[in-house]
Design a protein around this motif. Sequence first.
Motif, PDB file in Angstrom:
ATOM      1  N   GLY A   1      72.189  66.653  56.677  1.00 38.75           N
ATOM      2  CA  GLY A   1      70.999  66.522  55.856  1.00 38.75           C
ATOM      3  C   GLY A   1      71.244  66.516  54.364  1.00 38.75           C
TER       4      GLY A   1
ATOM      5  N   ARG B   1      61.159  62.206  66.457  1.00 39.38           N
ATOM      6  CA  ARG B   1      62.311  61.591  67.124  1.00 39.38           C
ATOM      7  C   ARG B   1      62.051  61.397  68.613  1.00 39.38           C
TER       8      ARG B   1
ATOM      9  N   ARG C   1      62.925  65.902  58.556  1.00 38.70           N
ATOM     10  CA  ARG C   1      63.403  65.923  59.938  1.00 38.70           C
ATOM     11  C   ARG C   1      62.312  66.463  60.855  1.00 38.70           C
TER      12      ARG C   1
ATOM     13  N   SER D   1      61.661  66.834  65.125  1.00 41.65           N
ATOM     14  CA  SER D   1      62.055  66.607  66.518  1.00 41.65           C
ATOM     15  C   SER D   1      60.946  65.905  67.288  1.00 41.65           C
TER      16      SER D   1
ATOM     17  N   ARG E   1      56.808  65.096  58.843  1.00 36.44           N
ATOM     18  CA  ARG E   1      57.816  64.523  57.944  1.00 36.44           C
ATOM     19  C   ARG E   1      57.268  64.370  56.525  1.00 36.44           C
TER      20      ARG E   1
END
Length: 219
Positions: A188, A25, A20, A22, A9
Amino acid sequence: MKDLGTKIRRGLLKAGKFPRSSIHRASEFLIRWLRCAERKDYAFLLASSRGYGESRRVSLDLVALDPTSVTENVLSMVHSSVAISGTISPLDAYADMLGFGPDAVKATFQSPFARRNRLGLIIDGLDTSFQNRSKTIFERMVDHCVAVVDATPSNTGIFTSSYSIGKSLIEAGLGKRLRRKMFVEKPGMKGVENDKLIKTITTQDLTRKVEIMRMYFQR
């Protein structure tokens, strides 16, 4: 895992891109899962659903059964809070659900839009639930969208419940079938980009009969 996601990030931010990741997250989700493992106000689910064709989607879901588990900490840090809902009723249940307490001031307001300017239409046979999404359904949605746009002399806005549904409408030929210029909000996009998009729409030279299609995909 979280450290790697944070590194990714930061690298994206330095490159001027949306941060963003993954991996980040997924790590945040697993940490929340472990923190809530012993709590009774959360449900831990292994969900399976059918996607397009014969594909099947399997996911781990963490569902808060009591909204106050989220709102309580926030409300404890503020002097006052204003909560607005366009659909939830009765108000007492809404206040209790969010944990506002018995002293909450509740009020109901009428729509600011004149009845002559409101027309609600419900179309049978259209279903956006995940298990029933198909190319045929989205093509039928496009048919109805185009019919409304063609029958509207001024600008038109299409609002969808998610970016994925909006994307599916475009893939089903919405942009190609419209006889108007279409502006699309994309995932985004920064606030500055959204402001620029809106300014572009509002400054169109309508004296040249430029047809504008405004589409915003709700997150």
